[in-house]
Design a protein around this motif. Structure first.
Motif, short mmCIF file in Angstrom:
data_model
loop_
_atom_site.label_atom_id
_atom_site.label_comp_id
_atom_site.label_asym_id
_atom_site.label_seq_id
_atom_site.Cartn_x
_atom_site.Cartn_y
_atom_site.Cartn_z
N ARG A 80 -111.61 76.11 10.77
CA ARG A 80 -110.34 75.69 10.18
C ARG A 80 -109.15 76.10 11.05
N ASP A 81 -109.40 76.95 12.04
CA ASP A 81 -108.34 77.37 12.95
C ASP A 81 -108.30 76.54 14.21
N SER A 82 -109.09 75.45 14.27
CA SER A 82 -109.18 74.60 15.48
C SER A 82 -109.32 75.46 16.73
N PRO A 83 -110.38 76.27 16.80
CA PRO A 83 -110.47 77.26 17.87
C PRO A 83 -110.98 76.70 19.19
N LEU A 84 -110.64 77.43 20.25
CA LEU A 84 -111.29 77.27 21.55
C LEU A 84 -112.14 78.52 21.72
N ILE A 85 -113.43 78.35 22.00
CA ILE A 85 -114.31 79.49 22.25
C ILE A 85 -114.33 79.73 23.75
N TYR A 86 -113.81 80.89 24.17
CA TYR A 86 -113.77 81.22 25.59
C TYR A 86 -114.81 82.30 25.88
N ALA A 87 -115.69 82.02 26.83
CA ALA A 87 -116.72 82.98 27.22
C ALA A 87 -116.70 83.15 28.73
N ILE A 99 -121.77 88.98 29.16
CA ILE A 99 -120.96 87.88 28.63
C ILE A 99 -120.00 88.41 27.57
N GLN A 100 -118.75 88.00 27.67
CA GLN A 100 -117.75 88.33 26.66
C GLN A 100 -117.26 87.03 26.02
N ILE A 101 -117.21 87.03 24.69
CA ILE A 101 -116.79 85.83 23.95
C ILE A 101 -115.51 86.12 23.19
N ARG A 102 -114.61 85.17 23.24
CA ARG A 102 -113.32 85.31 22.58
C ARG A 102 -113.02 84.05 21.78
N VAL A 103 -112.58 84.21 20.53
CA VAL A 103 -112.17 83.08 19.71
C VAL A 103 -110.66 82.93 19.84
N VAL A 104 -110.22 81.79 20.34
CA VAL A 104 -108.79 81.54 20.53
C VAL A 104 -108.34 80.48 19.52
N PRO A 105 -107.63 80.86 18.46
CA PRO A 105 -107.21 79.89 17.46
C PRO A 105 -106.10 79.00 17.98
N ARG A 106 -105.87 77.90 17.29
CA ARG A 106 -104.83 76.97 17.72
C ARG A 106 -103.44 77.62 17.71
N THR A 107 -103.23 78.55 16.82
CA THR A 107 -101.94 79.23 16.80
C THR A 107 -101.64 79.93 18.12
N ALA A 108 -102.70 80.22 18.89
CA ALA A 108 -102.53 80.86 20.20
C ALA A 108 -102.49 79.82 21.31
N ASP A 110 -102.11 76.63 21.26
CA ASP A 110 -101.10 75.58 21.12
C ASP A 110 -99.77 76.13 20.63
N GLY A 111 -99.82 77.14 19.76
CA GLY A 111 -98.59 77.65 19.16
C GLY A 111 -97.82 78.61 20.03
N ASP A 112 -98.49 79.24 21.00
CA ASP A 112 -97.83 80.21 21.87
C ASP A 112 -97.43 79.52 23.18
N PRO A 113 -96.14 79.30 23.41
CA PRO A 113 -95.71 78.59 24.63
C PRO A 113 -96.03 79.36 25.91
N ASN A 114 -96.26 80.66 25.80
CA ASN A 114 -96.54 81.47 26.98
C ASN A 114 -98.03 81.73 27.18
N PHE A 115 -98.88 81.07 26.37
CA PHE A 115 -100.30 81.35 26.44
C PHE A 115 -100.87 81.07 27.84
N SER A 116 -100.48 79.95 28.44
CA SER A 116 -100.99 79.61 29.77
C SER A 116 -100.47 80.56 30.84
N LYS A 117 -99.30 81.14 30.61
CA LYS A 117 -98.75 82.09 31.58
C LYS A 117 -99.47 83.43 31.50
N ASN A 118 -99.87 83.80 30.29
CA ASN A 118 -100.51 85.10 30.09
C ASN A 118 -102.02 85.08 30.24
N ASN A 119 -102.59 83.87 30.37
CA ASN A 119 -104.04 83.72 30.54
C ASN A 119 -104.29 82.77 31.71
N PHE A 120 -104.57 83.35 32.87
CA PHE A 120 -104.63 82.56 34.10
C PHE A 120 -105.70 81.48 34.08
N TRP A 121 -106.72 81.62 33.20
CA TRP A 121 -107.80 80.64 33.15
C TRP A 121 -107.43 79.41 32.36
#
Length: 328
Positions: A80-87, A99-108, A110-121
Protein backbone atom coordinates in the motif's frame (compact mmCIF):
# COMPACT_ATOMS: atom_id res chain seq x y z
CA UNK A 1 12.70 -12.31 -27.05
CA UNK A 2 13.12 -8.96 -28.81
CA UNK A 3 14.12 -5.65 -27.23
CA UNK A 4 12.66 -2.25 -28.07
CA UNK A 5 14.93 -0.76 -30.74
CA UNK A 6 15.06 2.66 -29.01
CA UNK A 7 15.49 2.06 -25.29
CA UNK A 8 16.86 -1.51 -25.45
CA UNK A 9 15.08 -2.39 -22.21
CA UNK A 10 11.47 -3.42 -22.93
CA UNK A 11 11.25 -7.05 -24.06
CA UNK A 12 8.64 -8.53 -26.40
CA UNK A 13 7.93 -11.99 -27.72
CA UNK A 14 7.62 -10.69 -31.29
CA UNK A 15 7.62 -7.55 -33.45
CA UNK A 16 3.81 -7.63 -33.48
CA UNK A 17 3.72 -7.72 -29.66
CA UNK A 18 6.01 -4.68 -29.54
CA UNK A 19 3.79 -2.73 -31.94
CA UNK A 20 0.69 -3.56 -29.93
CA UNK A 21 2.32 -2.25 -26.75
CA UNK A 22 3.75 0.91 -28.29
CA UNK A 23 0.85 3.16 -27.25
CA UNK A 24 1.75 2.39 -23.62
CA UNK A 25 5.51 2.03 -23.93
CA UNK A 26 6.06 5.28 -25.85
CA UNK A 27 5.28 7.24 -22.66
CA UNK A 28 8.34 5.79 -20.94
CA UNK A 29 10.60 4.79 -23.85
CA UNK A 30 12.67 7.99 -23.88
CA UNK A 31 13.20 7.90 -20.12
CA UNK A 32 14.17 4.22 -20.31
CA UNK A 33 16.64 5.07 -23.10
CA UNK A 34 18.27 7.75 -20.93
CA UNK A 35 18.45 5.35 -17.99
CA UNK A 36 20.22 2.80 -20.19
CA UNK A 37 22.66 5.45 -21.42
CA UNK A 38 23.38 6.53 -17.84
CA UNK A 39 24.19 2.96 -16.86
CA UNK A 40 26.27 2.48 -20.00
CA UNK A 41 28.33 5.65 -19.51
CA UNK A 42 28.94 4.91 -15.81
CA UNK A 43 30.57 1.58 -16.66
CA UNK A 44 32.16 2.52 -19.97
CA UNK A 45 30.18 -0.17 -21.73
CA UNK A 46 27.79 -0.46 -24.63
CA UNK A 47 24.02 -0.74 -24.43
CA UNK A 48 24.12 -4.47 -25.00
CA UNK A 49 26.61 -4.69 -22.11
CA UNK A 50 24.05 -2.94 -19.90
CA UNK A 51 21.41 -5.48 -20.88
CA UNK A 52 23.80 -8.32 -20.11
CA UNK A 53 24.54 -6.71 -16.75
CA UNK A 54 20.81 -6.58 -15.99
CA UNK A 55 20.53 -10.32 -16.63
CA UNK A 56 23.65 -11.16 -14.61
CA UNK A 57 22.71 -9.03 -11.60
CA UNK A 58 19.18 -10.37 -11.38
CA UNK A 59 20.52 -13.89 -11.94
CA UNK A 60 22.87 -13.58 -8.96
CA UNK A 61 20.17 -12.41 -6.55
CA UNK A 62 17.67 -14.99 -7.82
CA UNK A 63 20.24 -17.76 -7.20
CA UNK A 64 20.42 -17.03 -3.46
CA UNK A 65 18.15 -19.41 -1.53
CA UNK A 66 15.05 -17.61 -0.34
CA UNK A 67 15.97 -14.16 -1.60
CA UNK A 68 13.17 -13.76 -4.16
CA UNK A 69 10.65 -15.03 -1.60
CA UNK A 70 11.99 -12.66 1.07
CA UNK A 71 11.86 -9.72 -1.32
CA UNK A 72 8.35 -10.54 -2.52
CA UNK A 73 6.97 -10.93 1.02
CA UNK A 74 8.44 -7.54 1.97
CA UNK A 75 6.90 -5.89 -1.07
CA UNK A 76 3.55 -7.54 -0.32
CA UNK A 77 3.53 -6.38 3.31
CA UNK A 78 4.19 -2.77 2.28
CA UNK A 79 2.31 -2.84 -1.03
CA UNK A 80 0.00 0.00 0.00
CA UNK A 81 3.07 2.25 0.23
CA UNK A 82 3.96 1.70 -3.47
CA UNK A 83 7.45 0.62 -2.40
CA UNK A 84 10.71 0.17 -4.24
CA UNK A 85 12.65 -2.80 -2.84
CA UNK A 86 16.36 -1.96 -2.94
CA UNK A 87 18.87 -4.76 -2.39
CA UNK A 88 22.64 -4.56 -2.60
CA UNK A 89 25.58 -6.89 -2.09
CA UNK A 90 29.33 -6.71 -2.64
CA UNK A 91 30.72 -8.40 -5.72
CA UNK A 92 31.98 -11.89 -4.97
CA UNK A 93 29.53 -12.59 -2.14
CA UNK A 94 28.60 -15.95 -3.65
CA UNK A 95 26.26 -17.19 -0.90
CA UNK A 96 24.38 -13.90 -0.55
CA UNK A 97 25.17 -13.61 3.18
CA UNK A 98 25.96 -9.90 2.84
CA UNK A 99 22.84 -8.90 0.93
CA UNK A 100 21.10 -5.91 2.48
CA UNK A 101 17.44 -5.19 1.69
CA UNK A 102 15.72 -1.86 2.12
CA UNK A 103 12.04 -0.97 1.66
CA UNK A 104 11.73 2.49 0.12
CA UNK A 105 8.13 3.78 0.28
CA UNK A 106 6.72 6.22 -2.24
CA UNK A 107 6.81 8.97 0.35
CA UNK A 108 10.61 8.70 0.07
CA UNK A 109 11.37 7.89 -3.58
CA UNK A 110 8.69 10.28 -4.89
CA UNK A 111 7.81 12.56 -1.98
CA UNK A 112 11.37 13.55 -1.03
CA UNK A 113 12.79 15.95 -3.66
CA UNK A 114 16.31 15.32 -2.35
CA UNK A 115 16.08 11.52 -2.42
CA UNK A 116 18.16 11.20 -5.61
CA UNK A 117 20.78 13.57 -4.20
CA UNK A 118 21.11 11.64 -0.95
CA UNK A 119 21.10 8.19 -2.59
CA UNK A 120 23.66 7.96 -5.38
CA UNK A 121 22.14 4.74 -6.78
CA UNK A 122 18.84 6.51 -7.53
CA UNK A 123 18.38 8.98 -10.40
CA UNK A 124 15.57 11.19 -11.64
CA UNK A 125 15.10 8.78 -14.52
CA UNK A 126 14.52 6.00 -12.00
CA UNK A 127 11.88 8.16 -10.36
CA UNK A 128 10.17 8.67 -13.72
CA UNK A 129 10.16 4.93 -14.43
CA UNK A 130 8.56 4.23 -11.05
CA UNK A 131 5.92 6.91 -11.54
CA UNK A 132 5.07 5.52 -14.95
CA UNK A 133 4.59 1.99 -13.65
CA UNK A 134 2.61 2.89 -10.54
CA UNK A 135 0.48 5.59 -12.19
CA UNK A 136 0.19 4.95 -15.93
CA UNK A 137 1.25 1.49 -17.04
CA UNK A 138 -1.92 -0.63 -17.41
CA UNK A 139 0.18 -3.81 -17.44
CA UNK A 140 1.56 -3.04 -13.98
CA UNK A 141 -0.98 -3.68 -11.21
CA UNK A 142 -0.01 -2.72 -7.65
CA UNK A 143 -1.84 -5.73 -6.21
CA UNK A 144 -0.03 -8.13 -8.54
CA UNK A 145 3.39 -6.58 -9.21
CA UNK A 146 6.17 -4.77 -7.37
CA UNK A 147 9.31 -2.82 -8.29
CA UNK A 148 12.87 -3.65 -7.26
CA UNK A 149 16.36 -2.23 -7.70
CA UNK A 150 19.18 -4.77 -7.31
CA UNK A 151 22.84 -3.77 -7.16
CA UNK A 152 26.21 -5.48 -6.98
CA UNK A 153 28.93 -3.20 -5.64
CA UNK A 154 32.49 -3.68 -6.85
CA UNK A 155 35.64 -2.98 -4.84
CA UNK A 156 36.07 0.14 -6.96
CA UNK A 157 32.68 1.39 -5.82
CA UNK A 158 31.02 0.92 -9.21
CA UNK A 159 27.46 -0.35 -9.07
CA UNK A 160 26.23 -2.96 -11.52
CA UNK A 161 22.49 -2.72 -11.14
CA UNK A 162 19.15 -3.92 -12.41
CA UNK A 163 15.83 -2.13 -11.96
CA UNK A 164 12.65 -3.95 -12.88
CA UNK A 165 9.39 -5.47 -11.73
CA UNK A 166 8.31 -8.87 -10.47
CA UNK A 167 5.01 -10.62 -9.84
CA UNK A 168 3.84 -11.46 -6.35
CA UNK A 169 4.00 -15.21 -5.73
CA UNK A 170 0.62 -16.24 -4.38
CA UNK A 171 1.89 -19.54 -2.99
CA UNK A 172 4.51 -17.78 -0.84
CA UNK A 173 2.01 -15.28 0.52
CA UNK A 174 -0.61 -17.93 1.21
CA UNK A 175 2.00 -20.23 2.73
CA UNK A 176 3.08 -17.69 5.35
CA UNK A 177 -0.59 -16.97 6.19
CA UNK A 178 -1.15 -20.67 6.88
CA UNK A 179 2.06 -20.85 8.94
CA UNK A 180 0.81 -17.98 11.11
CA UNK A 181 -2.54 -19.74 11.62
CA UNK A 182 -0.88 -23.05 12.53
CA UNK A 183 1.34 -21.25 15.03
CA UNK A 184 -1.46 -19.71 17.08
CA UNK A 185 -4.01 -22.56 17.11
CA UNK A 186 -4.53 -26.28 16.51
CA UNK A 187 -7.56 -26.21 14.23
CA UNK A 188 -8.24 -29.04 11.75
CA UNK A 189 -9.00 -26.47 9.03
CA UNK A 190 -5.51 -24.97 9.27
CA UNK A 191 -3.84 -28.37 8.87
CA UNK A 192 -6.13 -29.12 5.92
CA UNK A 193 -5.09 -25.78 4.40
CA UNK A 194 -1.45 -26.79 4.82
CA UNK A 195 -1.99 -30.08 2.96
CA UNK A 196 -3.85 -28.21 0.20
CA UNK A 197 -0.96 -25.76 0.03
CA UNK A 198 1.62 -28.51 -0.44
CA UNK A 199 -0.47 -29.95 -3.27
CA UNK A 200 -1.19 -26.65 -5.04
CA UNK A 201 2.17 -24.95 -4.47
CA UNK A 202 3.98 -27.65 -6.42
CA UNK A 203 1.22 -28.47 -8.89
CA UNK A 204 2.86 -26.54 -11.72
CA UNK A 205 6.41 -27.42 -10.67
CA UNK A 206 8.53 -30.20 -12.09
CA UNK A 207 7.88 -33.85 -11.36
CA UNK A 208 10.65 -33.92 -8.74
CA UNK A 209 9.08 -31.02 -6.81
CA UNK A 210 5.68 -32.71 -6.94
CA UNK A 211 7.21 -35.93 -5.67
CA UNK A 212 8.89 -34.00 -2.84
CA UNK A 213 5.51 -32.51 -1.87
CA UNK A 214 4.00 -35.98 -1.66
CA UNK A 215 6.91 -37.17 0.47
CA UNK A 216 6.41 -34.25 2.85
CA UNK A 217 2.70 -34.93 3.25
CA UNK A 218 3.34 -38.62 3.92
CA UNK A 219 6.02 -37.62 6.40
CA UNK A 220 3.45 -35.50 8.27
CA UNK A 221 1.02 -38.43 8.42
CA UNK A 222 3.80 -40.75 9.56
CA UNK A 223 4.92 -38.42 12.36
CA UNK A 224 1.33 -38.12 13.55
CA UNK A 225 0.97 -41.90 13.70
CA UNK A 226 4.35 -42.86 15.11
CA UNK A 227 5.46 -39.97 17.30
CA UNK A 228 2.35 -38.27 18.62
CA UNK A 229 0.02 -41.17 19.34
CA UNK A 230 -2.45 -40.24 16.63
CA UNK A 231 -4.77 -42.75 15.06
CA UNK A 232 -3.69 -44.33 11.78
CA UNK A 233 -3.97 -41.69 9.08
CA UNK A 234 -4.82 -43.24 5.68
CA UNK A 235 -3.23 -41.83 2.54
CA UNK A 236 -5.23 -38.85 1.31
CA UNK A 237 -6.64 -37.92 4.72
CA UNK A 238 -5.66 -35.21 7.21
CA UNK A 239 -4.23 -36.18 10.64
CA UNK A 240 -5.55 -34.76 13.89
CA UNK A 241 -3.65 -31.53 14.67
CA UNK A 242 -1.51 -31.20 17.79
CA UNK A 243 0.92 -28.49 18.82
CA UNK A 244 3.91 -30.74 18.05
CA UNK A 245 2.54 -31.76 14.65
CA UNK A 246 1.70 -28.16 13.76
CA UNK A 247 5.29 -27.23 14.55
CA UNK A 248 6.51 -29.98 12.22
CA UNK A 249 4.26 -28.72 9.43
CA UNK A 250 5.20 -25.05 9.82
CA UNK A 251 8.90 -25.98 9.74
CA UNK A 252 8.38 -27.94 6.51
CA UNK A 253 6.42 -25.11 4.92
CA UNK A 254 8.89 -22.37 5.81
CA UNK A 255 11.75 -24.62 4.69
CA UNK A 256 10.00 -25.21 1.34
CA UNK A 257 10.12 -21.44 0.81
CA UNK A 258 13.85 -21.42 1.64
CA UNK A 259 13.29 -19.08 4.60
CA UNK A 260 14.78 -19.24 8.09
CA UNK A 261 12.63 -20.79 10.82
CA UNK A 262 13.02 -18.79 14.03
CA UNK A 263 11.92 -20.42 17.29
CA UNK A 264 11.75 -19.88 21.03
CA UNK A 265 12.31 -22.83 23.37
CA UNK A 266 9.50 -23.66 25.80
CA UNK A 267 8.42 -26.41 28.20
CA UNK A 268 11.88 -27.93 28.73
CA UNK A 269 12.25 -29.75 32.07
CA UNK A 270 15.71 -31.26 32.29
CA UNK A 271 17.15 -28.17 30.61
CA UNK A 272 14.74 -25.59 32.01
CA UNK A 273 17.47 -22.93 31.92
CA UNK A 274 17.09 -22.90 28.12
CA UNK A 275 13.41 -21.96 28.17
CA UNK A 276 12.91 -18.59 26.57
CA UNK A 277 16.09 -18.83 24.50
CA UNK A 278 15.71 -18.10 20.80
CA UNK A 279 17.38 -19.39 17.69
CA UNK A 280 16.99 -20.92 14.24
CA UNK A 281 16.28 -24.55 13.39
CA UNK A 282 19.18 -25.95 11.38
CA UNK A 283 17.72 -29.33 10.42
CA UNK A 284 15.98 -32.42 11.82
CA UNK A 285 18.20 -34.26 14.26
CA UNK A 286 19.94 -36.95 12.13
CA UNK A 287 20.02 -39.33 15.12
CA UNK A 288 16.58 -38.86 16.66
CA UNK A 289 13.61 -38.25 14.32
CA UNK A 290 11.60 -36.75 17.20
CA UNK A 291 14.04 -33.87 17.55
CA UNK A 292 15.41 -30.85 15.71
CA UNK A 293 18.80 -29.20 15.94
CA UNK A 294 18.46 -25.55 16.94
CA UNK A 295 21.28 -23.03 16.69
CA UNK A 296 20.65 -20.66 19.58
CA UNK A 297 21.63 -17.02 19.55
CA UNK A 298 25.27 -17.09 20.52
CA UNK A 299 26.05 -20.21 18.51
CA UNK A 300 25.15 -23.02 20.91
CA UNK A 301 23.44 -25.99 19.22
CA UNK A 302 20.80 -27.99 21.10
CA UNK A 303 18.48 -30.84 20.15
CA UNK A 304 14.81 -30.47 21.13
CA UNK A 305 11.46 -32.11 20.45
CA UNK A 306 8.92 -30.25 18.34
CA UNK A 307 6.69 -29.79 21.39
CA UNK A 308 9.46 -27.73 22.97
CA UNK A 309 9.57 -24.77 20.61
CA UNK A 310 7.24 -22.18 19.18
CA UNK A 311 7.67 -20.44 15.85
CA UNK A 312 8.32 -16.72 16.31
CA UNK A 313 8.65 -13.67 14.08
CA UNK A 314 11.73 -11.51 14.26
CA UNK A 315 10.50 -8.70 12.12
CA UNK A 316 10.25 -10.07 8.57
CA UNK A 317 10.84 -13.51 7.08
CA UNK A 318 14.46 -13.82 5.98
CA UNK A 319 16.23 -15.99 3.41
CA UNK A 320 18.21 -19.08 4.30
CA UNK A 321 21.07 -17.97 2.07
CA UNK A 322 23.44 -20.18 0.15
CA UNK A 323 23.07 -21.00 -3.52
CA UNK A 324 20.01 -22.70 -4.97
CA UNK A 325 20.58 -26.12 -6.49
CA UNK A 326 18.64 -27.17 -9.59
CA UNK A 327 15.51 -29.08 -8.66
CA UNK A 328 15.16 -27.52 -5.18
Amino acid sequence: LRYCGRCKTAMYCSRECGKAHWTVHKRICEIARKTTEEASSSTGGRKKDVLQTHVQVYGFFASVKGFVCEMGLLAWKYRRDSPLIYASAPEGNADGSKIQIRVVPRTAWDGDPNFSKNNFWFTENHRAVLRHNFDENPLFRAGEHYMHHLALIGEDGIHRSSIGSDTFTVSSIRGTEIVDALTVATEPKDLADAFAWFESAFLTSGSQAQANAQVQMESIRGRSNQLYGGRYTPEGSIPIPTRALNNDVTYMMVGSLCLKFHVQLVGLRSAAHLNGREGVIREPDPVNPERYEVRLDGGEIVSVKSINFVHIHRGEYTRQGGVLVAGI
